[in-house]
Scaffold this motif. Structure first.
Motif: not given
Length: 101
Positions: A45-47, A49, A51-53
């Protein structure tokens, strides 16, 4: 609701592409009868969105494996060049050397 359903109609094409990549990777695990952890879903989910690569996601997953007991009962996607993947390959070669001749 399907995994990552909230992103599938996102206006940003790159988000939709990242969703598709993760959905395929996780789907391949399910085909093999494996499930992924909530940890991996949160990293995905972070990737998705942005927010991280993907490189950061892989580093987070690698760090997680470095700290995780190898006798765990759940499965996750293992990056092919991770230490966990190398450990699994060594184990398989030692256990089934005839397959690697």
């Amino acid at each position: 609701m399907a995994l990552f359903e909230e992103y599938k109609n996102h206006p940003d094409e790159s988000v939709r592409k990242r969703v598709g990549n993760w959905a395929v990777a996780i789907g391949l695990q399910r085909v093999d009868g494996l499930s992924v952890s909530e940890f991996l879903i949160q990293v995905a989910r972070q990737e998705i969105e942005g927010r991280i690569t993907m490189n950061e996601a892989q580093a987070i997953i690698d760090e997680h494996y470095a700290q995780t007991n190898s006798n765990r009962s759940s499965y996750e996607i293992v990056p092919p060049d991770s230490e966990e993947s190398k450990r699994i390959a060594e184990y398989n070669k030692a256990r089934r050397p005839w397959l690697y001749k």
